[in-house]
Enzyme design. Sequence first.
Site, short mmCIF file in Angstrom:
data_model
loop_
_atom_site.label_atom_id
_atom_site.label_comp_id
_atom_site.label_asym_id
_atom_site.label_seq_id
_atom_site.Cartn_x
_atom_site.Cartn_y
_atom_site.Cartn_z
CG ASP A 12 -1.50 1.35 1.31
OD1 ASP A 12 -2.34 1.58 0.29
OD2 ASP A 12 -1.65 1.85 2.80
CG ASP A 14 -1.98 7.24 0.36
OD1 ASP A 14 -1.15 7.94 -0.04
OD2 ASP A 14 -3.09 7.16 -0.13
CG ASP A 189 -2.31 2.43 6.30
OD1 ASP A 189 -3.34 3.06 6.87
OD2 ASP A 189 -2.43 1.93 5.29
#
Length: 243
Positions: A12, A14, A189
């Site tokens: 991922d 961000d 996250d």
Amino acid sequence: MPDDRRHLAIFDLDDTLLDGDCTGLWIAWLVRRRWVEDGEAFMEQVARHDQQYHAGTLDMQAHLRFVLAPLAGRRHDTVRDEVVAFVETWIRPRLMPGALERLAWHRDQGHDTLIISASMYHLVEPIAREVGADDALATPPAFDAEGRFTGEPTGIVTYQSGKLTALEAWLAEREAARARPDILWGYSDSYNDLPLLEHVDHAHATQPDARLARVAEQRGWPRFDWRNASATSTKGAKASPSW
């Protein structure tokens, strides 16, 4: 014995590789550059969308149209040049060293690397090149016949289960070229990426939100805290590669 299997590490972007959200930073950049008429109201809406994203309730199509609105009618090369300056000035300093080290570790092992992000392709692809990833998947913007942004997204929306849909399409292309990976690694996250993390062979939680942290704890997934320059497993011990 050498491992002859093909590995793919999926990251991922961000809050995983980047300390922050590249879409929010990009909007702030556009406000500063006066590409947005009412910057304060625009940023307030971005903040509301961010809250909905973390709650898993965001209408992604509406969000993408909203963040594309300042680009509607602008030429692709004009926006590209602006993105290059944005990445150099605001994104590069926010890339987390621990995350970049992990990406480099995969490259050193001979693994392919891929970034999949809910942010849009015109932002994600230049950042993927900046960090040395092999490829990037993200929702593409639409262009008119003269190469101008229409303000609409197109293709697969890479959000929640859409990330897995995009990955499966990407993997099918590799299979047709006899280059499909055998082992998948995943880093994120966000609980929004649970469908993707459940699909890979080696899932990792990176600065996880509360819901993902609970899942990681239950399943014994390694946990990394690159924002605080440390890495711990969900059991409190130093995380080690799980090959």
